[in-house]
Enzyme design. Structure first.
Site, mmCIF file in Angstrom:
data_model
loop_
_atom_site.group_PDB
_atom_site.id
_atom_site.type_symbol
_atom_site.label_atom_id
_atom_site.label_comp_id
_atom_site.label_asym_id
_atom_site.label_seq_id
_atom_site.Cartn_x
_atom_site.Cartn_y
_atom_site.Cartn_z
ATOM 1 N N THR A 72 -31.415 33.608 -51.780
ATOM 2 C CA THR A 72 -31.448 35.076 -51.857
ATOM 3 C C THR A 72 -30.728 35.686 -50.660
ATOM 4 O OG1 THR A 72 -33.566 34.954 -53.023
ATOM 5 C CG2 THR A 72 -33.010 37.068 -52.014
ATOM 6 N N ASN A 157 -31.325 29.283 -64.274
ATOM 7 C CA ASN A 157 -32.604 28.695 -63.897
ATOM 8 C C ASN A 157 -33.660 28.767 -64.988
ATOM 9 O OD1 ASN A 157 -32.034 31.466 -62.963
ATOM 10 N ND2 ASN A 157 -34.206 31.522 -62.492
ATOM 11 N N GLN A 192 -29.173 25.910 -58.969
ATOM 12 C CA GLN A 192 -29.723 24.936 -59.925
ATOM 13 C C GLN A 192 -28.726 23.828 -60.262
ATOM 14 O OE1 GLN A 192 -32.846 24.792 -60.871
ATOM 15 N NE2 GLN A 192 -33.597 26.811 -60.268
ATOM 16 N N HIS A 214 -35.145 24.459 -51.182
ATOM 17 C CA HIS A 214 -36.386 24.007 -51.824
ATOM 18 C C HIS A 214 -36.232 23.597 -53.275
ATOM 19 C CE1 HIS A 214 -37.665 27.756 -54.048
ATOM 20 N NE2 HIS A 214 -36.743 28.256 -53.247
ATOM 21 N N CYS A 337 -39.966 33.819 -60.640
ATOM 22 C CA CYS A 337 -39.901 35.159 -60.073
ATOM 23 C C CYS A 337 -40.342 36.218 -61.062
ATOM 24 C CB CYS A 337 -38.487 35.469 -59.618
ATOM 25 S SG CYS A 337 -37.839 34.135 -58.644
HETATM 26 N N1 PLP Z 1 -30.734 31.556 -57.700
HETATM 27 C C1 PLP Z 1 -31.282 30.762 -58.621
HETATM 28 C C2 PLP Z 1 -30.454 30.298 -59.782
HETATM 29 C C3 PLP Z 1 -32.610 30.349 -58.495
HETATM 30 O O1 PLP Z 1 -33.149 29.521 -59.401
HETATM 31 C C4 PLP Z 1 -33.362 30.809 -57.386
HETATM 32 C C5 PLP Z 1 -34.801 30.459 -57.259
HETATM 33 O O2 PLP Z 1 -35.536 30.507 -58.238
HETATM 34 C C6 PLP Z 1 -32.734 31.643 -56.448
HETATM 35 C C7 PLP Z 1 -31.422 31.998 -56.644
HETATM 36 C C8 PLP Z 1 -33.455 32.163 -55.251
HETATM 37 O O3 PLP Z 1 -33.770 31.153 -54.358
HETATM 38 P P1 PLP Z 1 -34.667 31.478 -53.075
HETATM 39 O O4 PLP Z 1 -36.007 31.886 -53.619
HETATM 40 O O5 PLP Z 1 -34.722 30.237 -52.290
HETATM 41 O O6 PLP Z 1 -34.023 32.588 -52.367
#
Ligand code: PLP
Length: 396
Positions: A72, A157, A192, A214, A337
Site C-alpha cells: 500500500t 488477489n 500476488q 507478508h 480488506c
Molecule cells: N495489492 C494486492 C494485490 C494485495 O493482495 C494486497 C494485500 O491484500 C495489497 C496490495 C496490499 O498489501 P499491504 O496490505 O501489505 O499493503
C-alpha cells in the site's frame, strides 16, 4: 484439531528461515544504519545485501529499489510521487490522466480516487471481461496526450486472474517511442504474482513495481517499490532522507533482512512450488465444482497457482467461512480488506457477478506447505457445510 490454512493470499506465516535471518537484527545487530560505528555499518551492509537480492530478482539496479512499509505504501509513493512531480508541467493545461483497471486492489483505487478528489488528475477505470482480464486494445483506445500513468495489477488477489502485463508494457513502450510530449509510466502491483511469475522489470516493461513481504513468507509491515532510474518521483515522507531520499524514516533493518531472505527462498524454489501448488489448486477446483450450484470465478487457466475462488448459490460466504473455521479450515470470502464489510466485492461486480450471487463468494488460497490430504479434507467438508447451510436456507 489441525489447522488447514488456505488463506495465503491474505497473508502467509513467516518462514522459519526468514525469522532466523531476522532475529540477530533485533537483539545483537541493532545499530542504526545511518551511523558510522560498527553496529551502524553492520546494519547498513545487511540492508544493502537485501537490496541487492531484491534488485537481482527483479533484474533491476540496487539503487532502483526503495524499501517501504507495505505494498500500500509503495503504491501511494509511486502514484502520488509521480503525479506530484509532474504537476508543475501540467499547470494551466489539462490535468494529467491515469489509466487503471476496475479490479485493482483498494490501495490503487483509493490512491487514484484521492488524487481525483484533490483535482490533480482524471482517471479512467477500465472495465474487465467476465474472467477479470483487462483488454490490451482498450488501453490503447483510452490513452490520451495527457496520459502519464497506466497502473494494472499483475494478478488479482480475489479471483486470481493474471493480467497481460508484458503486452501492456510493450504497447506503452511503442507509444512512448512515437512522437509524444508526455511519457507514459507503467506501474504494476505484483503483490500476488511475485513468488510465482517472472518479475523481470525489463521483460515486463514497467517503471514501477510494488509488492509486500507478508504474502511471501516475510513479516507484515515491510514492502518494496521498484522505481526505474530517471523516473520523476517526489517523496511522500519528509525527514532524514533515507532510501536515497525517497522514504525518510530509520530503516526497519530486521524486516528488510527478512524480505531479502524471503526473496532468496523464492528464487531457490519458485518452479517447484508453482507446479506443486497449481496441481493441488486444480484438484481442489475439480472437487469443489462437483458441488451443485458452485461456479469458479476468475480465468479458468490464466490464474495464479495459489488461488481457487468460487461463488456458491444459496449460501452466504461468511457463513461458510465460519463453519469451515470450526472444522479447522481457514478460507476467506471476498478479499481480506473487504470481507469486514457486507458490500459486494468490487472485483466480483466488475466481472459481472450479481450482488446476490457475490455474497456466496469463497476463496481458498494455497501455500507452499499445503498438502494433498488437506485438499481431500476441504472438498469433503465443504460439501457437508454447503449442504447444511442450504438445508437451513429458505430457498434450498
Ligand atoms: N495489492 C494486492 C494485490 C494485495 O493482495 C494486497 C494485500 O491484500 C495489497 C496490495 C496490499 O498489501 P499491504 O496490505 O501489505 O499493503
Amino acid at each position: 484439531m489441525k489447522t488447514v490454512y488456505l488463506d495465503n493470499a491474505a497473508t502467509t506465516a513467516v518462514d522459519p528461515e526468514v525469522l532466523a535471518a531476522m532475529r540477530p537484527y533485533f537483539t545483537e545487530k541493532y545499530g542504526n544504519p545511518s551511523e558510522f560505528h560498527i553496529l551502524g555499518r553492520e546494519a547498513r551492509i545487511a540492508i544493502e545485501n537485501a537490496r541487492n537480492k531484491t534488485a537481482l530478482f527483479l533484474g533491476a539496479q540496487p539503487e532502483e529499489i526503495v524499501f517501504t512499509g507495505s505494498a500500500t505504501e509503495s503504491i501511494n509513493l509511486s502514484h502520488k510521487g509521480l503525479i506530484e512531480s509532474l504537476l508543475e508541467d501540467f499547470r494551466g493545461k489539462k490535468r494529467p490522466h491515469i489509466i487503471t483497471s476496475s479490479i485493482e486492489h483498494k490501495a490503487v483505487l483509493e490512491t487514484c480516487r484521492h488524487l481525483e478528489r484533490r483535482g490533480e488528475v482524471f482517471v479512467t477505470y477500465l472495465p474487465v471481461d467476465n474472467f477479470g482480464r483487462v483488454d490490451v486494445n482498450k488501453i490503447k483506445e483510452v490513452i490520451k496526450p495527457e496520459t502519464v500513468l497506466v497502473s494494472v495489477m499483475y494478478a488479482n488477489n480475489e479471483v486470481g486472474t493474471i493480467e497481460p502485463i508484458q503486452k501492456i508494457g510493450f504497447i506503452i513502450k511503442k507509444i512512448n517511442n512515437s512522437m509524444r510530449n508526455n511519457r507514459i509510466y507503467f506501474h504494476t502491483d505484483a503483490t500476488q504474482a511475485l513468488q510465482y511469475f517472472n518479475c523481470n522489470v525489463d521483460l515486463l516493461g514497467v517503471d514501477f513495481l510494488s509488492f509486500t513481504g507478508h504474502k511471501i513468507y516475510a513479516p507484515k509491515g515491510i514492502g518494496a517499490l521498484f522505481v526505474r532510474r530517471g523516473t520523476p518521483i517526489v517523496r511522500q515522507l519528509d525527514g532524514g532522507e533515507q532510501e536515497s531520499g525517497l522514504r525518510s524514516s530509520t530503516e526497519n533493518v530486521p524486516y528488510i533482512v527478512g524480505l531479502g531472505k524471503a526473496i532468496e527462498i523464492i528464487k531457490r524454489s519458485k518452479t517447484f512450488n508453482s507446479e506443486k501448488i497449481a496441481k493441488f489448486r486444480d484438484k481442489l477446483i475439480k472437487g469443489i465444482l462437483t458441488i451443485p450450484g458452485v461456479r469458479l470465478t476468475g480465468h479458468p487457466t490464466e490464474r495464479v497457482p495459489h488461488i481457487a475462488s468460487f461463488v456458491v448459490d444459496g449460501v452466504e460466504g461468511e457463513s461458510m467461512v465460519l463453519l469451515l473455521s470450526d472444522l479447522g479450515i481457514i478460507a476467506s470470502s471476498g478479499s481480506a480488506c473487504t470481507s469486514a464489510k457486507l458490500t459486494p466485492s468490487h472485483v466480483l461486480t466488475a466481472i459481472g457477478v450479481s450482488p446476490e450471487v457475490s455474497h456466496g463468494s469463497l476463496r481458498f488460497s494455497l501455500g507452499k506447505d499445503t498438502k494433498d490430504q488437506e485438499i481431500d479434507y476441504v472438498i469433503k467438508k465443504l460439501l457437508e457445510v454447503v449442504g447444511r447451510l442450504r438445508r437451513m436456507a429458505p430457498k434450498f
